[in-house]
Design a protein around this motif. Structure first.
Motif: not given
Length: 527
Positions: A311-316, A341-352, A384-394
């Motif tokens: 799913v992640t590679l398909a979104r990438a 945009l790739t890493w921001g493709g979060l899934r939530g309640a709807l797929p469940m 969710g845990l890795t997005m803030p450090p990723l944004l700062r690193w970029l």
């Protein structure tokens, strides 16, 4: 235990999590899901089940309307090619890539023998669209550039409806109903188009009524009708309730609010929907965590890991293709944004809930449910845990050490000022000898001056933090003005008519300040 008590307990847990994550500096949504996982594991109390009826009747309409209400139509239109490409053909491509990759891998690795591309198509349809509930709640708290936020929000609002339509069509294909490419195209255009028409009609009708009244309570009620009424009407007629609510929210926010609401009313309406979004987000993410069966996930980990990677590679792949497409247009964006945009493709309640809505006799139903829950959990917690450090690193979000240093200096300034205030209180009480107080005052004044000098150095070195603090400071001053006007009215010092004029003026300035927002962020990275 009654539903009312369970709901109160959910809010108590949510507020506790909100306080804790402030100290731990965790994303609020991540903290809620972790708390929900813990509650589900220890079976602390029987919370309401997160089913399709609850999601569609309570959560989705309110959350989608609030986001669409604040979505600027002009900015949305300027990025229409990118958002539409991600939300429509992008989702379709992601579904196909997921289905065509997962089916052979599931059979080759032996964890889902007999799993065909048709079964994988159903899974791809329910998992490929990003969930607006998850995306909006995370990215609003990170301070990313406005345009990048718009792309993520716009895509998640539209592709949610796209995913539901393709999920329904994929089920029809699997059950043997005659489905052709032409029939799929017509069905898709009908469901989305009619949803858009219903939402636009409801939003326009509510906006016209709003122009005829000037009462905050009535206008809040009208926007509530627009949010839930548009969704219910479209869904009842078997069209896209999500698209209907998006259209209704954008019309109410960009037309009804701007042409028919006074400044005071708009402030009240926005405050109401801000709280609704906070409350609904708090409950839905707790329920997501509670619903996840940890034992079943551990036993299904091979399919979860493989599905998550696919799913992640398909979104990438889709994001890269869209970036290539729009790089030829005026809507081009920095290549580095593709990672976000790739890493921001979060899934939530709807797929469940879509997975839970599969028919009881659906082949591989239990495996699909477990895999879906696992992918959603990995998405929310991992991203969710890795997005803030990723944004700062970029370099997209700046201010890690710089912000900490600035906040420390500002905190020292406040506590030193509190010390000076306490010295004056002691002087009035005659509790300490005046000579001692004079000496203490000199020490604190020197300390204050040193901190001010350091703050000036930070500003001289190019920090934009003082500039970013201006809107917050102006907002606090306007709130102080409003409090003073209300106090004067309560004490009978000003007439009701004057009080109303003063409040209207203050609310207009607050609205103007909130509309302008912060200065443009120079951290928008160039490709």
């Amino acid at each position: 235990m009654s539903v009312e008590i369970a709901l109160i307990l959910l809010f108590i847990v949510a507020m506790t999590v909100a306080i804790v994550v402030r100290h731990l500096r965790l994303p609020y949504t991540v903290g809620l899901v972790l708390a929900g996982l813990l509650l589900g594991w220890i079976r602390a109390f029987p919370a309401p089940h997160l089913n399709q009826a609850l999601l569609f009747a309570v959560f989705l309409p309110g959350l989608i309307f609030e986001a669409a209400f604040h979505l600027n139509f002009r900015e949305f239109w300027r990025n229409r090619i990118t958002i539409s490409a991600l939300a429509f053909p992008g989702v379709f491509a992601a579904i196909l890539l997921t289905a065509l990759t997962l089916a052979p891998l599931a059979n080759a690795l032996g964890f889902l023998p007999g799993f065909t591309w048709r079964h994988a198509l159903v899974f791809g349809a329910l998992i490929s669209a990003t969930d607006p509930v998850a995306v909006l709640s995370l990215f609003r708290s990170l301070g990313i550039p406005r345009r990048l936020s718009l792309l993520l929000e716009g895509e998640s609002l539209l592709n949610d409806g796209t995913g539901i339509v393709f999920f329904t069509l994929s089920l029809s294909l699997l059950t043997g109903t005659a489905v052709t490419a032409r029939a799929i195209s017509i069905e898709f255009m009908t469901v989305v188009g009619m949803g858009l028409a219903i939402g636009a009609a409801v939003g326009l009708a509510v906006s016209m009524v709003v122009r005829q009244v000037d009462d905050p309570m009535i206008e809040i009620s009208l926007t509530t009708i627009a949010a839930y009424g548009s969704f219910a009407a479209a869904d009842h007629l078997h069209y896209s309730g999500v698209i209907a609510t998006v259209a209704s929210g954008m019309l109410c926010g960009n037309y009804g609010a701007r042409t028919g609401m006074s400044a005071s009313t708009r402030v009240a309406v926005e405050a109401f929907w801000e709280y609704v979004a906070f409350a609904l987000n708090s409950v839905v993410f707790l329920l997501i965590g509670i619903e996840v069966p940890i034992g079943r996930l551990l036993s299904a980990w091979p399919s979860i890991i493989v599905a998550y990677l696919i799913v992640t590679l398909a979104r990438a792949f889709v994001i890269h293709a869209v970036w290539r497409l729009v790089s030829l247009t005026r809507e081009r964006f920095p290549a580095i944004w593709s990672l976000v945009l790739t890493w921001g493709g979060l899934r939530g309640a709807l797929p469940m809930v879509l997975a839970l809505a599969l028919p009881p006799d659906f082949p591989f139903r239990d495996q699909i449910i477990s895999t879906t829950f696992g992918v959603v959990t990995l998405s929310i917690l991992g991203h969710g845990l890795t997005m803030p450090p990723l944004l700062r690193w970029l370099g997209i979000v700046r201010g890690g050490k710089e912000r900490s240093a600035y906040d420390l200096l500002r905190g020292e300034l406040q506590i030193a000022s509190a010390g000076l205030d306490e010295i004056e209180s002691l002087r009035h009480l005659h509790a300490i000898a005046p000579a001692s107080l004079d000496r203490l005052r000199q020490e604190y004044e020197k300390r204050l001056q040193d901190v001010r000098d350091k703050l000036s150095e930070v500003a001289t070195e190019g920090s934009r933090q003082p500039e970013r603090d201006l809107p917050q400071a102006r907002h606090r001053l306007l709130v102080a003005e409003k409090d003073r006007a209300l106090e004067a009215y309560r004490r009978g010092l000003i007439a009701p008519a004057i009080h109303d004029r003063l409040l209207a003026d203050i609310d207009a300035r607050i609205l103007e300040l909130e509309t302008k927002g912060e200065p443009a962020d120079e951290a928008q990275v160039k490709s």
